[in-house]
Design a protein around this motif. Structure first.
Motif, PDB file in Angstrom:
ATOM      1  N   ARG A  11       0.809  -1.224   0.000  1.00  0.00           N
ATOM      2  CA  ARG A  11       0.000   0.000   0.000  1.00  0.00           C
ATOM      3  C   ARG A  11       0.844   1.276   0.000  1.00  0.00           C
ATOM      4  N   SER A  12       2.140   1.131   0.229  1.00  0.00           N
ATOM      5  CA  SER A  12       2.996   2.315   0.246  1.00  0.00           C
ATOM      6  C   SER A  12       3.391   2.688  -1.182  1.00  0.00           C
ATOM      7  N   ARG A  13       3.879   3.891  -1.331  1.00  0.00           N
ATOM      8  CA  ARG A  13       4.292   4.374  -2.651  1.00  0.00           C
ATOM      9  C   ARG A  13       5.753   4.064  -2.947  1.00  0.00           C
ATOM     10  N   ARG A  14       6.502   3.635  -1.962  1.00  0.00           N
ATOM     11  CA  ARG A  14       7.944   3.464  -2.152  1.00  0.00           C
ATOM     12  C   ARG A  14       8.295   2.461  -3.249  1.00  0.00           C
ATOM     13  N   PRO A  15       7.658   1.282  -3.316  1.00  0.00           N
ATOM     14  CA  PRO A  15       8.012   0.354  -4.402  1.00  0.00           C
ATOM     15  C   PRO A  15       7.749   0.938  -5.786  1.00  0.00           C
ATOM     16  N   TRP A  16       6.649   1.662  -5.924  1.00  0.00           N
ATOM     17  CA  TRP A  16       6.307   2.228  -7.228  1.00  0.00           C
ATOM     18  C   TRP A  16       7.268   3.345  -7.609  1.00  0.00           C
ATOM     19  N   ILE A  17       7.697   4.117  -6.633  1.00  0.00           N
ATOM     20  CA  ILE A  17       8.694   5.159  -6.898  1.00  0.00           C
ATOM     21  C   ILE A  17      10.006   4.531  -7.344  1.00  0.00           C
ATOM     22  N   ALA A  18      10.393   3.434  -6.676  1.00  0.00           N
ATOM     23  CA  ALA A  18      11.635   2.741  -7.050  1.00  0.00           C
ATOM     24  C   ALA A  18      11.549   2.198  -8.471  1.00  0.00           C
ATOM     25  N   VAL A  19      10.419   1.579  -8.815  1.00  0.00           N
ATOM     26  CA  VAL A  19      10.246   1.030 -10.165  1.00  0.00           C
ATOM     27  C   VAL A  19      10.295   2.144 -11.209  1.00  0.00           C
ATOM     28  N   SER A 118      13.717  -7.664   3.000  1.00  0.00           N
ATOM     29  CA  SER A 118      14.738  -8.427   2.288  1.00  0.00           C
ATOM     30  C   SER A 118      14.162  -9.080   1.033  1.00  0.00           C
ATOM     31  N   VAL A 119      12.977  -9.660   1.162  1.00  0.00           N
ATOM     32  CA  VAL A 119      12.327 -10.264  -0.011  1.00  0.00           C
ATOM     33  C   VAL A 119      12.030  -9.197  -1.056  1.00  0.00           C
ATOM     34  N   TYR A 120      11.588  -8.041  -0.592  1.00  0.00           N
ATOM     35  CA  TYR A 120      11.359  -6.920  -1.503  1.00  0.00           C
ATOM     36  C   TYR A 120      12.638  -6.553  -2.233  1.00  0.00           C
ATOM     37  N   GLY A 121      13.763  -6.537  -1.506  1.00  0.00           N
ATOM     38  CA  GLY A 121      15.047  -6.228  -2.124  1.00  0.00           C
ATOM     39  C   GLY A 121      15.447  -7.264  -3.161  1.00  0.00           C
ATOM     40  N   VAL A 122      15.259  -8.539  -2.849  1.00  0.00           N
ATOM     41  CA  VAL A 122      15.606  -9.612  -3.783  1.00  0.00           C
ATOM     42  C   VAL A 122      14.766  -9.502  -5.059  1.00  0.00           C
ATOM     43  N   VAL A 123      13.474  -9.249  -4.899  1.00  0.00           N
ATOM     44  CA  VAL A 123      12.584  -9.102  -6.052  1.00  0.00           C
ATOM     45  C   VAL A 123      12.974  -7.882  -6.881  1.00  0.00           C
ATOM     46  N   LEU A 124      13.314  -6.792  -6.199  1.00  0.00           N
ATOM     47  CA  LEU A 124      13.701  -5.567  -6.901  1.00  0.00           C
ATOM     48  C   LEU A 124      14.979  -5.788  -7.709  1.00  0.00           C
ATOM     49  N   VAL A 125      15.960  -6.453  -7.103  1.00  0.00           N
ATOM     50  CA  VAL A 125      17.210  -6.740  -7.807  1.00  0.00           C
ATOM     51  C   VAL A 125      16.961  -7.659  -9.000  1.00  0.00           C
ATOM     52  N   GLY A 126      16.201  -8.732  -8.777  1.00  0.00           N
ATOM     53  CA  GLY A 126      15.923  -9.671  -9.856  1.00  0.00           C
ATOM     54  C   GLY A 126      15.117  -9.051 -10.983  1.00  0.00           C
ATOM     55  N   GLY A 127      14.110  -8.250 -10.626  1.00  0.00           N
ATOM     56  CA  GLY A 127      13.312  -7.589 -11.647  1.00  0.00           C
ATOM     57  C   GLY A 127      14.137  -6.616 -12.462  1.00  0.00           C
ATOM     58  N   PHE A 128      14.983  -5.858 -11.769  1.00  0.00           N
ATOM     59  CA  PHE A 128      15.829  -4.888 -12.460  1.00  0.00           C
ATOM     60  C   PHE A 128      16.801  -5.590 -13.403  1.00  0.00           C
ATOM     61  N   LEU A 129      17.416  -6.674 -12.935  1.00  0.00           N
ATOM     62  CA  LEU A 129      18.347  -7.420 -13.767  1.00  0.00           C
ATOM     63  C   LEU A 129      17.637  -8.029 -14.973  1.00  0.00           C
ATOM     64  N   GLY A 130      16.461  -8.610 -14.754  1.00  0.00           N
ATOM     65  CA  GLY A 130      15.719  -9.230 -15.849  1.00  0.00           C
ATOM     66  C   GLY A 130      15.300  -8.229 -16.909  1.00  0.00           C
ATOM     67  N   VAL A 131      14.763  -7.095 -16.469  1.00  0.00           N
ATOM     68  CA  VAL A 131      14.336  -6.068 -17.425  1.00  0.00           C
ATOM     69  C   VAL A 131      15.532  -5.500 -18.174  1.00  0.00           C
ATOM     70  N   THR A 132      16.644  -5.301 -17.460  1.00  0.00           N
ATOM     71  CA  THR A 132      17.850  -4.783 -18.104  1.00  0.00           C
ATOM     72  C   THR A 132      18.357  -5.741 -19.175  1.00  0.00           C
TER      73      THR A 132
END
Length: 277
Positions: A11-19, A118-132
């Motif tokens: 519900r927070s905006r932080r993940p969307w801002i990061a994306v 931590s799970v959020y961080g792992v997903v963020l790293v993996g998503g960023f790497l995959g999209v890149t």
């Protein structure tokens, strides 16, 4: 507790801002690669989609440099902000005091928050790497991964990995880089345990990380580098070598894991002793 933390994060905006920030960053990196290939090489390098791009400027090169800058600057800042707002944010809003009226220990609160972060961080790293990787391969081009000595210290000698092997190495880079991101996250939890303002905790965590990052890259502070966690955060680059130095790689991974554990243990000690007024 974990389900509650997942709900709060969603519900927070932080993940969307990061994306959004990462998307803008990749667009700028793509523009930079196009400009260099089009203008700085006198037209010798083509920037277009092709399955037979043998140029140094291909999708894998784009992925390495984009992911490197993302892991060394953007992702740590996002995770330091996330950790800094956790305990201090709950204290500032009064939610922590209300939560502790239930039969829930502070240890469980801290552990639940850190696991979800931590799970959020792992997903963020993996998503960023995959999209890149997808952007690099389909927008820049395919080819082998070639690295040369330079200012970014990607390698000490010329390296070449066939495309298939390089893609396999990127699969290993995901957990390796995720481990590195846990250190600024745990560091921010430590500051969040000491402060009661989420803005102060997050800004201090980001500021100190940037200071340490700069210090670890300045030759004058070379004697300090082994003791700074920022000096080891790019250790995943060792997986891009033709012959991986596994003892050195595992040694750096152990140092990062030890730093994250120490920061989290200190955060736990402070959080348990802190009076919630």
């Amino acid at each position: 507790m974990i389900a509650l933390e997942v709900l709060k994060l969603s519900r927070s905006r932080r993940p969307w801002i990061a994306v959004l920030a990462l998307v803008v960053f990749l667009a700028l990196m793509l523009l930079g690669f196009w400009f260099y290939a089009d203008s700085r090489t006198g037209g010798e390098v083509e920037f277009r989609y092709t399955f037979e791009n043998r140029s140094y400027f291909n999708g894998l090169t784009f992925t390495v440099y984009s992911f490197y800058f993302g892991c060394m600057l953007l992702l740590p800042i996002f995770l330091a902000t996330e950790g800094g707002t956790q305990l201090a944010g709950e204290t500032s809003s009064g939610g922590l005091r209300m939560l502790l009226t239930r039969p829930v220990s502070k240890s469980r609160v801290l552990l639940s928050k850190f696991v979800v972060s931590s799970v959020y961080g792992v997903v963020l790293v993996g998503g960023f790497l995959g999209v890149t990787l997808l952007i690099g391969l389909f927008a820049v081009g395919w080819g082998d991964l070639r690295l040369y000595p330079g200012v970014l210290q990607m390698t000490a000698s010329p390296q070449r990995l066939p495309q298939a092997e390089a893609l396999g190495r990127f699969v290993l880079i995901w957990p390796a880089a995720s481990l590195a991101m846990l250190v600024p996250l745990a560091f921010s939890y430590l500051l969040s345990a000491w402060m009661r303002s989420p803005v102060n905790a997050a800004s201090t965590a980001v500021s100190l990380f940037l200071v340490l990052h700069v210090i670890s890259g300045v030759p004058f502070f070379e004697d300090l580098r082994p003791y700074l966690f920022t000096s080891h955060m790019g250790y995943w680059r060792g997986l891009l070598q033709e012959a991986v130095d596994w003892p050195g790689f595992l040694r750096d991974a152990a140092k990062l894991a030890a730093n994250a554990t120490l920061f989290l243990a200190l955060a736990h000690l402070r959080f348990r002793r802190r009076e919630e007024g």
